[in-house]
Structure formats: structure tokens, C-alpha cells
Design a protein around this motif. Structure first.
Motif, PDB file in Angstrom:
ATOM      1  N   ILE A   1       0.948  -1.330  -0.262  1.00  0.00           N
ATOM      2  CA  ILE A   1       0.106  -0.088  -0.049  1.00  0.00           C
ATOM      3  C   ILE A   1       0.924   1.145   0.023  1.00  0.00           C
TER       4      ILE A   1
ATOM      5  N   HIS B   1       8.897  -5.326   7.940  1.00  0.00           N
ATOM      6  CA  HIS B   1       7.354  -5.310   7.161  1.00  0.00           C
ATOM      7  C   HIS B   1       6.932  -3.936   6.657  1.00  0.00           C
TER       8      HIS B   1
ATOM      9  N   ARG C   1      -1.845   1.512   8.098  1.00  0.00           N
ATOM     10  CA  ARG C   1      -3.174   1.430   8.843  1.00  0.00           C
ATOM     11  C   ARG C   1      -3.224   0.174   9.662  1.00  0.00           C
ATOM     12  N   ALA C   2      -2.115  -0.858   9.361  1.00  0.00           N
ATOM     13  CA  ALA C   2      -1.807  -1.827  10.110  1.00  0.00           C
ATOM     14  C   ALA C   2      -0.648  -2.080  10.513  1.00  0.00           C
TER      15      ALA C   2
ATOM     16  N   LYS D   1       1.480   5.182   0.622  1.00  0.00           N
ATOM     17  CA  LYS D   1       0.827   6.125   1.387  1.00  0.00           C
ATOM     18  C   LYS D   1       0.781   7.546   0.710  1.00  0.00           C
TER      19      LYS D   1
ATOM     20  N   HIS E   1       1.364  -4.554  10.784  1.00  0.00           N
ATOM     21  CA  HIS E   1       2.079  -5.702   9.813  1.00  0.00           C
ATOM     22  C   HIS E   1       1.543  -5.483   8.352  1.00  0.00           C
ATOM     23  N   GLU E   2       2.017  -4.838   7.325  1.00  0.00           N
ATOM     24  CA  GLU E   2       1.456  -4.805   5.966  1.00  0.00           C
ATOM     25  C   GLU E   2       2.709  -5.737   5.215  1.00  0.00           C
ATOM     26  N   GLU E   3       2.094  -6.016   3.938  1.00  0.00           N
ATOM     27  CA  GLU E   3       3.155  -6.208   3.002  1.00  0.00           C
ATOM     28  C   GLU E   3       4.054  -5.058   2.614  1.00  0.00           C
TER      29      GLU E   3
END
Ligand code: MF3
Ligand code: CO
Length: 257
Positions: free
Chosen positions: A3, A169, A173-174, A5, A176-178
């Protein structure tokens, strides 16, 4: 999917990161022989709440505290305890993060408790230095594993090893994202870095073998040979130019003083 930003999102993540950075800076003075790892967690939690933010770790997958506090042979995810008293010569890693208007920050440092032996000092310094080697590749055009490879190379140069079972990572908004970001690997692989990616890069470095195991508390990760481990992590934004560090106090400094 990684994602990307927006500038507005990065502003919020900057604010989240600034609080984490200040807490990790303040811990340098707070950590002295005789305090417990719970004292560290209390300090971290009060500081986060005092800033009006939310402790990112508390309740995450059932984690019971606001910081992970890992002593000597503990690698990561040490659960703070009133029974764990820090002694002169120990090293202690503190990993924490905040949530600010829905956006996460995540960072870690390893501290000395009083005077430590030269090998422990070198372990801490090489861990930090390996992060900054990786950072040299945090620019558009490089691939993710260029970062991983640079970290591994710096660590192994000094005869230490990188933990394989836990990785850095994406974050936003989390927590742990990809993508996942190993601290080892062949260069030239994985996604190309582009502006707007936000990555938590976090070398975990062992004095001896890279092999680790999880304690019966289901959280604490230890080296299997009982030798020590250090951790250094920052939340990093990829930009057109130099990467932006969101969890250090002076972004213009490449190396923290
Ligand atoms: N900060 C850790 C990481 O870098 C995650 C901590 S797990 C928690 O990925 F449960 F303690 F929050
Ligand atoms: Co992290």
C-alpha cells in the motif's frame, strides 16, 4: 499488495513516529541497573497515553503490554515482568509503537544497562550499523532484497548472525502490511521500491547462531545457544530522494548520535 501512502497519510505517520522516537530516546536515561522490565513498560505506556496516542502493541494478537522488553539472550517479544530486574552488564532491547488517528509507528533499540563488555557494545553497534547499510538501498530503483542483502553483509562481516524467523514489514493502517522484509538474502530480488512505501526495517542480530526458539509463554523468542541478541528498528518512508526516518529524532542525521 504493497500500500502506497499519500502525503497526508505520511504526515500522520510522522506524528505517530515522533512520539515513539522520543520515548526511545528518553529510555536511554531511564534504563539503569535495578529497574525491572515492567518499569520500562510502565514508562513507555504512560508516555504514549500522555501524548494522546494508543499503544500499538497492547492487545495485538493478545500481547499483554505496550512494549516488548527482551534481555540478553532474548531476541524479541520479551514480556515485561516485575520479576525481571536489570543488572549492570545486561543488554536490553525495547520495541514499541503508537497508533495515531489510525496510523502506526514501530521502532526498537537495544540499550546497555550500566557498563557492558566490549563484545556486547559491538553487537549493539553493528546491529544499528546494519540498519543504516540497508537504508542506503531504500531508494526508488533498488529492489527489496538489496536492503536485506546489505543488512546481512554488514552483520556477517563482524562475525554475527541475522535471525531468519522474524522479519521487517510494511506498516501503515496496520502494524504489519506487505511486504515482508528479511534481514538476509540475495540482492536484486523482490519488488522495486517506490516513493510512498513505508517500511519497518528491523535487523535482529545474534552473537552466535541465528537459530531461535519461542518460550512456553508463547511470546518470548530466545537464541538457542543462550548467546546475546540485539535489535534496531525504524519506520522508514521511501521518497524520490533520501529515505525519511519517522522514528528518529533528527531526520537530517543519517546516524543517530
Ligand atoms: N514490533 C514488532 C514488530 O516489529 C511486533 C510486536 S508484536 C506485539 O513487528 F505483539 F508485541 F505487538
Ligand atoms: Co516491526
Amino acid at each position: 499488495m504493497i500500500i502506497i501512502k499519500s502525503p497526508q497519510e505520511i504526515e500522520l505517520m510522522k506524528e505517530a513516529g515522533a512520539v515513539t522516537a522520543k520515548i526511545l530516546r528518553d529510555l536511554r536515561k531511564f534504563i539503569v541497573p535495578g529497574i525491572t522490565t515492567k518499569d520500562i513498560d510502565d514508562f513507555v505506556e504512560q508516555s504514549i497515553l500522555g501524548s494522546g496516542m494508543i499503544p500499538a502493541f497492547k492487545g495485538y494478537n493478545g500481547y499483554p503490554a505496550s512494549a516488548c522488553v527482551s534481555v540478553n539472550q532474548q531476541v524479541v517479544h520479551g514480556i515485561p515482568s516485575k520479576k525481571c530486574i536489570l543488572l549492570e552488564g545486561d543488554i536490553v532491547s525495547v520495541d514499541t509503537g503508537t497508533i495515531h488517528r489510525g496510523y502506526f509507528s514501530d521502532a526498537a533499540r537495544t540499550y546497555s544497562v550500566g557498563l557492558i563488555d566490549p563484545d556486547a557494545k559491538r553487537l549493539i553497534d553493528v546491529t544499528q550499523a546494519s540498519f543504516y547499510e540497508g537504508l542506503k538501498f531504500c531508494k526508488p530503483g533498488f529492489r527489496l532484497s538489496d536492503v536485506s542483502h546489505a543488512i546481512q553483509t554488514r552483520v556477517e562481516e563482524d562475525g554475527f548472525s541475522v535471525v531468519r524467523d522474524y522479519v521487517g514489514h510494511g506498516i501503515g493502517r496496520a502494524m504489519h502490511e506487505e511486504p515482508q522484509i528479511p534481514n538476509f538474502g540475495t540482492p536484486g530480488r523482490g519488488p522495486r521500491l517506490v516513493p510512498g512505501m513505508v517500511l519497518a526495517i528491523e535487523p535482529m542480530v545474534n552473537e552466535g547462531t541465528w537459530k531461535v526458539s519461542v518460550l512456553p509463554d508463547d511470546w518470548t523468542v530466545e537464541t538457542i545457544d543462550g548467546k546475546r541478541s540485539a535489535h534496531y528498528e525504524n519506520t522508514v518512508v521511501i521518497t524520490e530522494e533520501e529515505p525519511l526516518l519517522l522514528t528518529t529524532l533528527d531526520e537530517s542525521l543519517m546516524m543517530e548520535v
